[in-house]
Design a protein around this motif. Sequence first.
Motif, mmCIF file in Angstrom:
data_model
loop_
_atom_site.group_PDB
_atom_site.id
_atom_site.type_symbol
_atom_site.label_atom_id
_atom_site.label_comp_id
_atom_site.label_asym_id
_atom_site.label_seq_id
_atom_site.Cartn_x
_atom_site.Cartn_y
_atom_site.Cartn_z
ATOM 1 N N ALA A 109 -32.850 -24.946 -56.461
ATOM 2 C CA ALA A 109 -31.541 -25.068 -55.835
ATOM 3 C C ALA A 109 -30.453 -25.068 -56.899
ATOM 4 C CB ALA A 109 -31.482 -26.347 -55.017
ATOM 5 N N LEU A 110 -29.272 -24.590 -56.530
ATOM 6 C CA LEU A 110 -28.153 -24.551 -57.465
ATOM 7 C C LEU A 110 -27.714 -25.951 -57.871
ATOM 8 C CD1 LEU A 110 -25.979 -21.735 -55.798
ATOM 9 C CD2 LEU A 110 -27.618 -21.515 -57.682
ATOM 10 N N THR A 111 -28.036 -26.925 -57.021
ATOM 11 C CA THR A 111 -27.617 -28.299 -57.313
ATOM 12 C C THR A 111 -28.525 -29.005 -58.305
ATOM 13 O OG1 THR A 111 -28.842 -29.003 -55.359
ATOM 14 C CG2 THR A 111 -26.483 -28.643 -55.087
ATOM 15 N N GLU A 112 -29.715 -28.486 -58.524
ATOM 16 C CA GLU A 112 -30.669 -29.194 -59.379
ATOM 17 C C GLU A 112 -30.123 -29.329 -60.788
ATOM 18 O OE1 GLU A 112 -35.446 -29.434 -60.217
ATOM 19 O OE2 GLU A 112 -34.565 -27.478 -59.823
ATOM 20 N N GLY A 113 -30.113 -30.587 -61.275
ATOM 21 C CA GLY A 113 -29.647 -30.841 -62.636
ATOM 22 C C GLY A 113 -28.147 -30.986 -62.770
ATOM 23 N N VAL A 114 -27.423 -30.846 -61.679
ATOM 24 C CA VAL A 114 -25.966 -30.948 -61.743
ATOM 25 C C VAL A 114 -25.566 -32.382 -62.072
ATOM 26 C CG1 VAL A 114 -23.841 -30.888 -60.367
ATOM 27 C CG2 VAL A 114 -25.481 -29.015 -60.231
ATOM 28 N N SER A 115 -24.650 -32.525 -63.006
ATOM 29 C CA SER A 115 -24.173 -33.851 -63.385
ATOM 30 C C SER A 115 -22.998 -34.242 -62.495
ATOM 31 C CB SER A 115 -23.731 -33.841 -64.856
ATOM 32 O OG SER A 115 -23.238 -35.102 -65.222
ATOM 33 N N SER A 116 -22.999 -35.499 -62.082
ATOM 34 C CA SER A 116 -21.927 -35.984 -61.227
ATOM 35 C C SER A 116 -21.755 -37.475 -61.461
ATOM 36 C CB SER A 116 -22.255 -35.703 -59.752
ATOM 37 O OG SER A 116 -21.184 -36.088 -58.923
ATOM 38 N N GLN A 117 -20.909 -38.096 -60.678
ATOM 39 C CA GLN A 117 -20.729 -39.539 -60.761
ATOM 40 C C GLN A 117 -21.798 -40.223 -59.910
ATOM 41 O OE1 GLN A 117 -18.620 -41.517 -62.499
ATOM 42 N NE2 GLN A 117 -17.825 -39.710 -63.589
ATOM 43 N N GLY A 168 -31.557 -35.170 -55.628
ATOM 44 C CA GLY A 168 -30.740 -36.313 -56.036
ATOM 45 C C GLY A 168 -31.581 -37.410 -56.649
ATOM 46 N N ALA A 169 -32.831 -37.564 -56.175
ATOM 47 C CA ALA A 169 -33.716 -38.606 -56.708
ATOM 48 C C ALA A 169 -33.989 -38.388 -58.193
ATOM 49 C CB ALA A 169 -35.024 -38.619 -55.922
ATOM 50 N N GLU A 170 -34.096 -37.132 -58.617
ATOM 51 C CA GLU A 170 -34.354 -36.863 -60.031
ATOM 52 C C GLU A 170 -33.212 -37.372 -60.900
ATOM 53 O OE1 GLU A 170 -35.813 -33.206 -62.914
ATOM 54 O OE2 GLU A 170 -34.895 -32.750 -60.977
ATOM 55 N N GLN A 171 -31.979 -37.162 -60.441
ATOM 56 C CA GLN A 171 -30.835 -37.618 -61.221
ATOM 57 C C GLN A 171 -30.731 -39.143 -61.217
ATOM 58 O OE1 GLN A 171 -30.699 -34.753 -62.722
ATOM 59 N NE2 GLN A 171 -28.496 -35.063 -62.964
ATOM 60 N N VAL A 172 -31.087 -39.748 -60.111
ATOM 61 C CA VAL A 172 -31.080 -41.215 -60.026
ATOM 62 C C VAL A 172 -32.092 -41.801 -61.005
ATOM 63 C CG1 VAL A 172 -31.670 -43.168 -58.532
ATOM 64 C CG2 VAL A 172 -30.204 -41.347 -57.670
ATOM 65 N N THR A 173 -33.247 -41.163 -61.128
ATOM 66 C CA THR A 173 -34.265 -41.625 -62.069
ATOM 67 C C THR A 173 -33.727 -41.627 -63.497
ATOM 68 O OG1 THR A 173 -36.023 -40.731 -60.665
ATOM 69 C CG2 THR A 173 -36.595 -41.219 -62.943
ATOM 70 N N ALA A 192 -26.392 -39.496 -54.179
ATOM 71 C CA ALA A 192 -26.364 -38.647 -55.380
ATOM 72 C C ALA A 192 -26.434 -37.172 -54.985
ATOM 73 C CB ALA A 192 -27.521 -39.013 -56.302
ATOM 74 N N HIS A 193 -27.362 -36.838 -54.100
ATOM 75 C CA HIS A 193 -27.527 -35.444 -53.682
ATOM 76 C C HIS A 193 -26.284 -34.948 -52.939
ATOM 77 C CE1 HIS A 193 -29.843 -32.225 -51.270
ATOM 78 N NE2 HIS A 193 -29.515 -31.730 -52.451
ATOM 79 N N ALA A 194 -25.712 -35.802 -52.105
ATOM 80 C CA ALA A 194 -24.507 -35.410 -51.360
ATOM 81 C C ALA A 194 -23.368 -35.082 -52.319
ATOM 82 C CB ALA A 194 -24.105 -36.520 -50.403
ATOM 83 N N ARG A 195 -23.208 -35.885 -53.365
ATOM 84 C CA ARG A 195 -22.158 -35.611 -54.350
ATOM 85 C C ARG A 195 -22.426 -34.304 -55.085
ATOM 86 N NH1 ARG A 195 -21.168 -41.699 -56.973
ATOM 87 N NH2 ARG A 195 -20.216 -42.606 -55.090
ATOM 88 N N MET A 196 -23.680 -34.029 -55.360
ATOM 89 C CA MET A 196 -24.040 -32.784 -56.050
ATOM 90 C C MET A 196 -23.758 -31.575 -55.160
ATOM 91 S SD MET A 196 -27.556 -34.407 -57.591
ATOM 92 C CE MET A 196 -28.222 -33.010 -58.476
ATOM 93 N N ILE A 197 -24.056 -31.688 -53.853
ATOM 94 C CA ILE A 197 -23.776 -30.593 -52.916
ATOM 95 C C ILE A 197 -22.271 -30.338 -52.847
ATOM 96 C CG2 ILE A 197 -23.811 -29.944 -50.468
ATOM 97 C CD1 ILE A 197 -26.505 -31.341 -50.225
ATOM 98 N N LYS A 198 -21.490 -31.414 -52.760
ATOM 99 C CA LYS A 198 -20.034 -31.267 -52.699
ATOM 100 C C LYS A 198 -19.512 -30.577 -53.962
ATOM 101 C CE LYS A 198 -18.891 -33.917 -48.953
ATOM 102 N NZ LYS A 198 -17.975 -33.563 -47.853
#
Length: 575
Positions: free
Chosen positions: A328-336, A113-118, A165-171
Amino acid sequence: MEEIIGLNQSNCKNCYKCIRNCPVKSIAYRNEQIHIIGDECIYCGNCLLVCPQNAKYINSDLSRVKQAIRAGEKLYVSLAPSYIAAFPETGIAKISAALKKLGFAHVEETAIGAEQVTREYEKLIREHKMQNIITTSCPSVNLLIEKNYPSLIHQLAPVVTPLIAHARMIKQIYGIRAKIVFIGPCISKKYECVDPDNGNLLFSVLTFDELEKWFREENVDFLQDDHNSRTLKNTLPRYYPAPGGIIKNLHRKERSTYECLSVDGVDRCIEILDSVVQDSLSGYFLELNACSGGCLGGPILKLMNLSFLNAKNVLVDNVKRANEAPPALTEGVSSQFAKRFRNRSAKKGIIDEEKIRSVLASTGKTSPEKELNCGCCGYNTCREKAIAVLQGKANINMCIPYMRELAESMSNTVVEHTPTGILVINDRLKIEQINPSATQLLKLGKDCVGLPVEELLPSRDFEEVLQTGKNILNHKQYYRELGLILEQTVVHVSNNQLIFVLLKDVTRQEQVLEEQRKVTEKTAAFAREVVNKQMRVVQEIADLLGETTCETKVALLQLTDNIVPGAEDKNGYQH
């Protein structure tokens, strides 16, 4: 909302150390007890660290997590990248295997999630619309600004923390019913879990020390690897827990647009925020961490006795470590990833200046030069403490210098005016202090201070108490040269090796008692003489009565026989 930091009231000794170390003064002292004010607390954990009596504790989610696992729930772990500091003998494969032994279904690093926040921060930099960009992974910093610097809310980067961010990506990947457990070094993440603004995104939060305890209970080791573990291609976000970790993740081009500054430690954060407000600073990209040393210097890792340098070294090694598993499958996933901050500051009425001065005067602070600002009460200045009193957060009696002066004044008044003679004797049996009653009683002057007590009061009591440490109470002693009978109490003050002596003149009482004793003895002797005389008279009377009674009986019997021949006496004898 359930309390995050609990209190063992019986352990609290009212030392005010937690108030002294609370950066936002969100701790109140009422009814002789400490209370954490939830509406003002930023959950930095300082009070937990500094408490010398272990009167504070973190409410645990451990039983809730265990119960969910026993019920067959699938729990997904978002693991803080600082896990490597708490469990340095592991890597993602080993820690994942260990967590799955406990019953967790899946494990990923929050760094995803930190990567997406960056990337979101970089967008804000490129837009260059914000006066300053204040960034953080720390809910404590966000709360600090929302509750204490509402004028700076618009300068907070409108981006969620890496955990959210990571929690939203997991969901998004595993479904909205996925129950997410964050495991990390942070107390304020427990607040982030229950914060209504985040909805029900997180199921619960565990700290590293809770996890360590659970590992020990279940005898879980780190000997095995999880061959189904997942990691991230870009390991640079693992720097996030260290000071400057966010800035380190920015591309060089973005770093040059704003002046980048990393600040750690809540006091330093407050200093910077004050400067931004007062000096109207602009053009800064500020990375703020509430804990000194970032997440690597937070309260949980400190409670686990883990040093910052060792933690940083293993973190850096983990960033450089080759990938142990597929991404992980979540890596790079776009979300809100947008976040809207709001004003959470408590509404405080305007404090009347006259009332402040009145509170200050009640503790002897009648002028600025009398305001010691010693901080003993927990507040930085006497004025701050006076305002806290008016807000119902503090007590007037918390002023230790004032209470000491009051106690000394009362003590001096009692000592000076009590009719009891008081002496203070040092370990060399010399007089250190003497009150007026004692000087008057012993007919001394003030120059007697420093004299050996045996010259004035030749008694073995003082030396005996000094040697044995056992007090002698209410011992009556006759001092012939003084013509006094004194009832003396000798008390050993062990901490200072002093002897405290109380002298009470009982000469007159003893004389009265002696006179009473003599009168009693005379009365008793006279009574004995009277009794003896009476006994002799009674004996003589008895002897006379015995003879005349016998003669009377004989005469009456003879008369009866003459009047009633053959009559019997009362004993049945016939005459």
